[in-house]
Design an enzyme around this catalytic site. Structure first.
Site, PDB file in Angstrom:
ATOM      1  CG  HIS A  63      -1.855   1.126   1.300  1.00 46.48           C
ATOM      2  ND1 HIS A  63      -2.454   1.497   2.470  1.00 46.48           N
ATOM      3  CD2 HIS A  63      -2.326   1.971   0.361  1.00 46.48           C
ATOM      4  CE1 HIS A  63      -3.251   2.516   2.255  1.00 46.48           C
ATOM      5  NE2 HIS A  63      -3.187   2.829   0.969  1.00 46.48           N
TER       6      HIS A  63
ATOM      7  CG  ASP B 199       8.347   8.291 -22.977  1.00 51.20           C
ATOM      8  OD1 ASP B 199       9.582   8.153 -22.891  1.00 51.20           O
ATOM      9  OD2 ASP B 199       7.795   9.398 -22.804  1.00 51.20           O
TER      10      ASP B 199
ATOM     11  NE  ARG C 101      13.100  16.468 -18.810  1.00 53.24           N
ATOM     12  CZ  ARG C 101      14.077  17.052 -19.482  1.00 53.24           C
ATOM     13  NH1 ARG C 101      13.936  18.256 -19.978  1.00 53.24           N
ATOM     14  NH2 ARG C 101      15.211  16.428 -19.665  1.00 53.24           N
TER      15      ARG C 101
ATOM     16  CE1 TYR D   9       8.499  16.671 -21.216  1.00 48.48           C
ATOM     17  CE2 TYR D   9       8.292  16.552 -23.601  1.00 48.48           C
ATOM     18  CZ  TYR D   9       8.895  17.080 -22.481  1.00 48.48           C
ATOM     19  OH  TYR D   9       9.890  18.003 -22.604  1.00 48.48           O
ATOM     20  N   GLY D  10       5.286  10.529 -22.201  1.00 44.81           N
ATOM     21  CA  GLY D  10       4.259   9.510 -21.966  1.00 44.81           C
ATOM     22  C   GLY D  10       4.582   8.695 -20.734  1.00 44.81           C
ATOM     23  CG  ASN D  11       7.557   9.237 -19.076  1.00 45.85           C
ATOM     24  OD1 ASN D  11       7.853   8.179 -19.614  1.00 45.85           O
ATOM     25  ND2 ASN D  11       8.072  10.383 -19.471  1.00 45.85           N
TER      26      ASN D  11
END
Length: 151
Positions: free
Chosen positions: A22, A30, A113, A135-137
């Protein structure tokens, strides 16, 4: 293969998801992400030939999100764009999470970022996809699976 388990979830990824507790976080990244340098000693899993949205879908088929925090989903804010701007991929993943009942849009937080990189250092594991959109994170914070408390 196992019945009822998304075939994208490798044995190593299943192990990581089961080990997480938890509040632990997993990063779905990416192909451009600096995963190797940020991973340190944490698990770094490679999923070749698959993008971020599909990976998030597979992970979320087993992972409960933390309901004890306001925003259990974080995503990397796109540099040099106005506040609130999201890429097509970010919009797609957030809508996917909402449509599946995992997280409302307001439960998804844009993270600058370099602040995102710092948070990744505390994550439990990183899953590196071959997603080409920069930026696909995303960061997903694990919640609990439980029955209602008996009173």
């Amino acid at each position: 293969m196992l019945k009822g388990i998304d075939p994208l979830l490798t044995p190593d990824l299943l192990k990581v998801l089961a080990e997480m507790g938890h509040g632990d976080e997993i990063v779905i990244a990416d192909a451009n992400f600096t995963a190797a340098s940020l991973a340190g000693s944490k698990p770094l899993l490679h999923l070749a030939g698959v993008g971020v949205a599909r990976t998030v879908e597979a992970v979320m088929s087993l992972l409960p999100l933390d309901q004890d925090v306001a925003q259990p989903v974080g995503y990397m804010q796109v540099s040099h764009q106005p506040d609130g701007w999201r890429s097509a991929l970010q919009r797609h993943v957030i809508q996917q999470l909402s449509d599946a009942g995992h997280a409302l849009e307001t439960q998804c937080e844009a993270i600058e970022r370099f602040a995102f990189y710092e948070r990744v250092k505390q994550a439990y594991a990183i899953v590196l996809t071959t997603e080409l959109q920069p930026y696909g994170n995303f960061i997903l914070k694990k919640g609990v699976i439980c029955e209602p408390l008996a009173g």
